[in-house]
Design an enzyme around this catalytic site. Structure first.
Site, PDB file in Angstrom:
ATOM      1  N   ASP A  81      42.569  47.975 -16.515  1.00  0.00           N
ATOM      2  CA  ASP A  81      41.262  47.457 -16.928  1.00  0.00           C
ATOM      3  C   ASP A  81      40.514  47.035 -15.674  1.00  0.00           C
ATOM      4  O   ASP A  81      40.749  45.942 -15.158  1.00  0.00           O
ATOM      5  CB  ASP A  81      41.424  46.255 -17.859  1.00  0.00           C
ATOM      6  CG  ASP A  81      42.109  46.603 -19.166  1.00  0.00           C
ATOM      7  OD1 ASP A  81      41.455  47.234 -20.014  1.00  0.00           O
ATOM      8  OD2 ASP A  81      43.284  46.230 -19.333  1.00  0.00           O
ATOM      9  N   ARG A 138      41.167  43.696 -12.085  1.00  0.00           N
ATOM     10  CA  ARG A 138      42.547  43.617 -11.601  1.00  0.00           C
ATOM     11  C   ARG A 138      42.608  43.717 -10.080  1.00  0.00           C
ATOM     12  O   ARG A 138      43.586  43.294  -9.469  1.00  0.00           O
ATOM     13  CB  ARG A 138      43.390  44.741 -12.218  1.00  0.00           C
ATOM     14  CG  ARG A 138      43.293  44.884 -13.727  1.00  0.00           C
ATOM     15  CD  ARG A 138      43.722  43.646 -14.465  1.00  0.00           C
ATOM     16  NE  ARG A 138      43.763  43.890 -15.906  1.00  0.00           N
ATOM     17  CZ  ARG A 138      43.534  42.953 -16.831  1.00  0.00           C
ATOM     18  NH1 ARG A 138      43.264  41.713 -16.455  1.00  0.00           N
ATOM     19  NH2 ARG A 138      43.582  43.247 -18.108  1.00  0.00           N
ATOM     20  N   ARG A 194      30.638  40.620 -19.864  1.00  0.00           N
ATOM     21  CA  ARG A 194      31.227  41.957 -19.761  1.00  0.00           C
ATOM     22  C   ARG A 194      30.331  42.970 -20.464  1.00  0.00           C
ATOM     23  O   ARG A 194      30.397  44.169 -20.171  1.00  0.00           O
ATOM     24  CB  ARG A 194      32.615  41.980 -20.396  1.00  0.00           C
ATOM     25  CG  ARG A 194      33.619  41.055 -19.727  1.00  0.00           C
ATOM     26  CD  ARG A 194      34.845  40.844 -20.602  1.00  0.00           C
ATOM     27  NE  ARG A 194      35.598  42.078 -20.827  1.00  0.00           N
ATOM     28  CZ  ARG A 194      36.544  42.215 -21.755  1.00  0.00           C
ATOM     29  NH1 ARG A 194      36.821  41.202 -22.570  1.00  0.00           N
ATOM     30  NH2 ARG A 194      37.180  43.356 -21.875  1.00  0.00           N
ATOM     31  N   LYS A 213      34.744  50.845 -25.246  1.00  0.00           N
ATOM     32  CA  LYS A 213      35.430  49.797 -25.989  1.00  0.00           C
ATOM     33  C   LYS A 213      34.436  48.669 -26.294  1.00  0.00           C
ATOM     34  O   LYS A 213      33.466  48.502 -25.560  1.00  0.00           O
ATOM     35  CB  LYS A 213      36.659  49.288 -25.215  1.00  0.00           C
ATOM     36  CG  LYS A 213      36.357  48.608 -23.890  1.00  0.00           C
ATOM     37  CD  LYS A 213      37.642  48.218 -23.164  1.00  0.00           C
ATOM     38  CE  LYS A 213      37.342  47.349 -21.979  1.00  0.00           C
ATOM     39  NZ  LYS A 213      38.533  47.016 -21.179  1.00  0.00           N
ATOM     40  N   HIS A 219      42.586  38.764 -29.086  1.00  0.00           N
ATOM     41  CA  HIS A 219      43.908  38.528 -28.518  1.00  0.00           C
ATOM     42  C   HIS A 219      44.644  37.441 -29.309  1.00  0.00           C
ATOM     43  O   HIS A 219      45.873  37.434 -29.373  1.00  0.00           O
ATOM     44  CB  HIS A 219      43.808  38.085 -27.051  1.00  0.00           C
ATOM     45  CG  HIS A 219      43.393  39.164 -26.115  1.00  0.00           C
ATOM     46  ND1 HIS A 219      42.074  39.492 -25.898  1.00  0.00           N
ATOM     47  CD2 HIS A 219      44.125  40.006 -25.333  1.00  0.00           C
ATOM     48  CE1 HIS A 219      42.010  40.484 -25.024  1.00  0.00           C
ATOM     49  NE2 HIS A 219      43.242  40.822 -24.671  1.00  0.00           N
ATOM     50  N   ASP A 266      43.249  49.068 -29.692  1.00  0.00           N
ATOM     51  CA  ASP A 266      43.497  48.030 -28.704  1.00  0.00           C
ATOM     52  C   ASP A 266      44.977  47.644 -28.790  1.00  0.00           C
ATOM     53  O   ASP A 266      45.673  48.000 -29.752  1.00  0.00           O
ATOM     54  CB  ASP A 266      42.590  46.825 -28.970  1.00  0.00           C
ATOM     55  CG  ASP A 266      42.236  46.060 -27.704  1.00  0.00           C
ATOM     56  OD1 ASP A 266      42.919  46.256 -26.681  1.00  0.00           O
ATOM     57  OD2 ASP A 266      41.289  45.258 -27.743  1.00  0.00           O
TER      58      ASP A 266
END
Length: 338
Positions: free
Chosen positions: A69, A77, A138, A168, A181, A246
């Site tokens: 990602d 990352r 984002r 996404k 999450h 996901d």
């Protein structure tokens, strides 16, 4: 014999290919910060060696999909090696489509130097200012046409380098108040769901990776959209793609058994099974996939192997230090301009 376990894109813990404790060959590997040595001097070269090792181990028949990602902003990352970079919303509002395209190409160039061939980016959710849902800046814009323009430009830059992007989180998490999450968010307003999904329509096509959210909508009933065929392959907006859910270890689908998660994913029309966080989850997902009727797994296996055939070939060997240093310099210059 081709195994249904090849449908898994999985994570692992460790900095070297030998740490991937798998007794099967997955279709893809996704790397996280836990797999990257944070030292800017040795980390990039070690990452290149890690990916070379994974390709040598699992990519002898077909190239292994190796993803991460890398959106920029809060989901970066590569931050330990390149520092802070702007999120998509800042890039779009300050530089428009040209800036989004420039950043997509920048990330793609760096990822190819390291050996990656897939980037789970960019976000096409609509901006709503709700940080609780885990999207925030984002997302480029609250307007579907603007969001599609920003993401389309980013993808054009990224995929021009040979790195696959991924839309996404279809059909869109804009307007939700719970991070998937942690649990299963819900949108009760069908009109809002349609507005979110409309951003995906101009960018989706049969060969594009599309990640589907764990999100309950009026159409999905008691299921998350990710496990509901009417929200994936048979979605009412005509959005086509190479679908994948996901992460199947997320809280948004935790109420279903592994057997049901895997079966419903394939019945929904996914090409892959994404399971990223724990060795226990990977084993449970792999066992559930192997127990499926062959007729259910076969179509997804065919599609997934088709994608792997067209991934850019691996270029084994040490990281080019001069090219990497120049790329980091250009990332710093671009970050200062936003």
């Amino acid at each position: 014999m081709t195994s249904a376990r090849q449908l898994l894109w999985t994570g692992f813990r460790g900095l070297d290919a030998s740490a991937a404790d798998l007794d099967f060959a997955p279709g893809g590997i996704i790397l996280f910060a836990r797999n990257l040595d944070p030292d800017p001097a040795r980390g990039p070269g070690r990452c290149k060696a890690l990916i070379d090792g994974l390709q040598a181990r699992f990519g002898d028949e077909l190239p292994l999909a190796v993803a991460l990602d890398q959106e920029g902003g809060p989901v970066s990352r590569l931050r330990p090696w390149v520092g802070d970079t702007p999120p998509l919303r800042h890039i779009w509002t300050r530089g428009g489509a040209p800036a989004c395209g420039h950043w997509g190409r920048l990330w793609g160039e760096g990822l190819r130097l390291l050996g990656f061939n897939v980037d789970f980016a960019p976000v096409l959710d609509l901006w709503d200012g709700h940080p609780e849902a885990g999207i925030g800046d984002r997302a480029a814009s609250a307007d579907p046409a603007e969001a599609a323009a920003a993401v389309g430009a980013f993808l054009h830059g990224l995929e021009g380098t040979g790195v696959r992007g991924c839309l996404k989180h279809f059909p869109g998490l804009g307007g939700t108040a719970l991070d998937s999450h942690k649990g299963l968010p819900e949108l009760a307003d069908a009109g809002r769901v349609d507005r979110n999904a409309s951003a995906f329509v101009p960018l989706a096509h049969a060969d594009r990776l599309v990640m589907v959210a764990h999100l309950r909508t009026p159409a999905s009933g008691n299921l998350p959209a990710s496990l509901h065929r009417g929200s994936v392959a048979a979605n009412p907006w005509g959005v086509a793609g190479r679908f994948l859910p996901d992460d199947l270890e997320m809280g948004g689908c935790a109420d279903w058994t592994w057997s049901d998660r895997v079966r419903l994913s394939l019945e929904a029309g996914h090409d892959w099974l994404l399971v990223c966080q724990t060795a226990e989850g990977t084993r449970a997902c792999a066992e559930a996939a192997e127990a499926l009727p062959a007729a259910l797994a076969a179509p997804a296996l065919g599609r997934s192997r088709g994608l792997r055939r067209h991934l850019p070939p691996s270029q084994p060997g040490p990281l080019d230090p001069a090219a990497w240093t120049d790329w980091v310099r250009r990332v710093h210059i671009a970050s200062e301009g936003v």
